[in-house]
Design a protein around this motif. Structure first.
Motif, mmCIF file in Angstrom:
data_model
loop_
_atom_site.group_PDB
_atom_site.id
_atom_site.type_symbol
_atom_site.label_atom_id
_atom_site.label_comp_id
_atom_site.label_asym_id
_atom_site.label_seq_id
_atom_site.Cartn_x
_atom_site.Cartn_y
_atom_site.Cartn_z
ATOM 1 N N GLY A 13 0.811 -1.209 0.000
ATOM 2 C CA GLY A 13 0.000 0.000 0.000
ATOM 3 C C GLY A 13 0.845 1.259 0.000
ATOM 4 N N ILE A 14 1.941 1.263 0.752
ATOM 5 C CA ILE A 14 2.818 2.443 0.805
ATOM 6 C C ILE A 14 3.519 2.651 -0.531
ATOM 7 C CG2 ILE A 14 4.915 3.362 1.857
ATOM 8 C CD1 ILE A 14 3.970 2.052 4.489
ATOM 9 N N VAL A 15 4.005 1.547 -1.155
ATOM 10 C CA VAL A 15 4.706 1.668 -2.448
ATOM 11 C C VAL A 15 3.742 2.176 -3.524
ATOM 12 C CG1 VAL A 15 5.861 0.379 -4.282
ATOM 13 C CG2 VAL A 15 6.423 -0.076 -1.889
ATOM 14 N N ASN A 16 2.552 1.552 -3.596
ATOM 15 C CA ASN A 16 1.562 2.022 -4.581
ATOM 16 C C ASN A 16 1.108 3.440 -4.268
ATOM 17 O OD1 ASN A 16 1.668 -0.418 -5.924
ATOM 18 N ND2 ASN A 16 -0.044 -1.306 -4.788
ATOM 19 N N GLN A 194 13.984 -2.254 -4.700
ATOM 20 C CA GLN A 194 13.217 -1.443 -5.641
ATOM 21 C C GLN A 194 12.067 -0.716 -4.935
ATOM 22 O OE1 GLN A 194 13.958 -0.694 -8.713
ATOM 23 N NE2 GLN A 194 12.124 0.520 -9.053
ATOM 24 N N SER A 195 11.438 -1.390 -3.941
ATOM 25 C CA SER A 195 10.366 -0.724 -3.181
ATOM 26 C C SER A 195 10.913 0.498 -2.446
ATOM 27 C CB SER A 195 9.746 -1.699 -2.177
ATOM 28 O OG SER A 195 9.143 -2.778 -2.836
ATOM 29 N N ALA A 202 10.137 9.072 -4.658
ATOM 30 C CA ALA A 202 8.892 9.844 -4.523
ATOM 31 C C ALA A 202 9.045 10.930 -3.465
ATOM 32 C CB ALA A 202 7.732 8.902 -4.166
ATOM 33 N N LEU A 203 9.642 10.578 -2.312
ATOM 34 C CA LEU A 203 9.864 11.583 -1.268
ATOM 35 C C LEU A 203 10.812 12.672 -1.750
ATOM 36 C CD1 LEU A 203 10.164 9.344 1.928
ATOM 37 C CD2 LEU A 203 8.336 10.941 1.373
ATOM 38 N N LEU A 204 11.879 12.269 -2.464
ATOM 39 C CA LEU A 204 12.846 13.252 -2.969
ATOM 40 C C LEU A 204 12.178 14.219 -3.956
ATOM 41 C CD1 LEU A 204 15.780 14.224 -3.157
ATOM 42 C CD2 LEU A 204 16.139 12.570 -5.007
ATOM 43 N N LEU A 299 -1.900 7.952 -0.145
ATOM 44 C CA LEU A 299 -1.532 6.883 0.799
ATOM 45 C C LEU A 299 -2.783 6.104 1.215
ATOM 46 C CD1 LEU A 299 0.808 5.642 2.357
ATOM 47 C CD2 LEU A 299 0.346 7.262 4.213
ATOM 48 N N LEU A 300 -3.879 6.825 1.429
ATOM 49 C CA LEU A 300 -5.143 6.167 1.780
ATOM 50 C C LEU A 300 -5.607 5.255 0.644
ATOM 51 C CD1 LEU A 300 -7.683 5.850 3.559
ATOM 52 C CD2 LEU A 300 -8.618 7.889 2.417
ATOM 53 N N VAL A 301 -5.520 5.745 -0.600
ATOM 54 C CA VAL A 301 -5.926 4.932 -1.753
ATOM 55 C C VAL A 301 -5.055 3.686 -1.867
ATOM 56 C CG1 VAL A 301 -6.026 4.878 -4.275
ATOM 57 C CG2 VAL A 301 -6.916 6.863 -3.045
ATOM 58 N N GLY A 302 -3.733 3.857 -1.691
ATOM 59 C CA GLY A 302 -2.815 2.712 -1.799
ATOM 60 C C GLY A 302 -3.099 1.655 -0.744
#
Length: 343
Positions: A13-16, A194-195, A202-204, A299-302
């Motif tokens: 969920g976090i990765v997606n 890779q995750s 994404a954070l960067l 994050l909620l959607v993932g």
């Protein structure tokens, strides 16, 4: 469900959610600056991933020819506008119609990179300028049209890009090598390198965008345009160039997302639509206005998608897209309707 399964689903969920977050940020950026609900955002994900996959097989990416054709069309359109006596910013025209496409052609045709990172750079050089060139050819001439008309044009552009994707890449899906083959063990939880690359990049990107909007004149001009387009225009902000920059950032974010997700799942020519649509759900949670809320919504959607795949896998897409209904109901109850006035 035991703790290990919950941790695995949370990781997915976090990765997606990181990818959906990038999509949501791009959609909020484009809408706030140009009022365009950019339906083709997901196509940049597929174009980025499949351009990279094509280079992996030793072929020249067909998206390069698309870029060169679109760049020539944009250049011809600006020559026509100059001939008609309209003002044209030739610096921006040279950048998007000449410099970047030539750099992409040199990399793809002459250098023919074999290293993974150089192939990723070439992919970004090919896909990123497609954003501002699309804005110049399609959206800028109707920049003052209603949001509804801009949305209809976006739906049409989505159909065009999906069709081009099928023509360029075919119906077969592709994957690309991972940027990291490392494996980490955290208790009973296995985490792939890779995750971590997906979440880290994404954070960067989010931090770089924050620094760009807070610390640069171009970023501040974009924020001013997003808050009040007419007011920004009155104080000298070139809103057309703001559209160029917002579409370039959206295409860059889409291409980077494609490079990140291609090692984790097979990408088809139409995969980007579903990814972009889930980013759109996150952007709707944020009211197409707030970047932090868009990231939280993503994050909620993932997480909702990941846990739905365990409890009711056949209905996971239904559950994700149903999320949009209570959000829209709540927003309709808590916000006042404002008539559009951009003339």
């Amino acid at each position: 469900m035991d703790l290990q399964i919950a941790l695995l689903l949370g990781q997915d969920g976090i990765v997606n959610g990181a990818i959906y977050g990038l999509m949501a940020v791009a959609l909020v950026l484009v809408f706030s600056v140009t009022r365009v609900i950019f339906i083709p955002q997901g196509e940049f994900v597929a174009f980025g991933a499949l351009t990279m996959a094509m280079m992996q097989t030793g072929k020249v990416p067909t998206t390069l020819w698309l870029l060169l054709v679109v760049a020539l069309m944009s250049l011809a359109a600006d020559v026509w506008r100059t001939w008609r006596g309209e003002t044209v910013n030739w610096g921006a025209t040279c950048l998007w119609s000449v410099v970047v496409p030539v750099a992409a052609a040199v990399l793809a045709l002459l250098v023919q990179p074999s290293a993974l990172m150089l192939q990723a750079l070439t992919t970004l050089c090919i896909v990123t300028p497609l954003g501002p060139l699309m804005y110049r050819l399609v959206y800028r001439p109707i920049a003052d049209a209603s949001v509804l008309l801009l949305l209809i044009v976006s739906v049409a552009m989505h159909g065009v890009m999906v069709g081009l994707g099928l023509l360029f890449f075919g119906a077969e899906g592709s994957r690309t090598p991972a940027f990291s083959e490392a494996q980490f063990q955290l208790g009973d939880l296995s985490i792939s390198g890779q995750s971590l690359v997906v979440v880290g990049v994404a954070l960067l990107l989010v931090l770089l965008l924050y620094a760009f909007f807070e610390g640069s004149m171009v970023g501040k001009a974009l924020r001013a345009t997003a808050i009040n387009r007419v007011g920004a225009r009155l104080v000298g902000v070139p809103t057309a160039l703001a559209g160029d920059v917002s579409f370039a950032l959206a295409a860059l974010i889409g291409a980077v997302s494609g490079l990140l997700i291609a090692p984790l799942t097979t990408i088809y020519y139409d995969t980007g639509f579903l990814i972009g649509l889930k980013g759109f759900v996150a952007a709707i949670v944020a009211g197409l206005a707030s970047y932090p809320l868009a990231l939280a919504g993503a994050l909620l959607v993932g997480l909702l998608e990941a846990f739905s795949s365990f409890w009711a896998s056949a209905y996971k897409e239904v559950l994700v897209f149903t999320l949009i209904i209570p959000v829209l109901w709540w927003r309709s109850r808590s916000s006042h309707h404002v008539e559009e006035d951009e003339s």
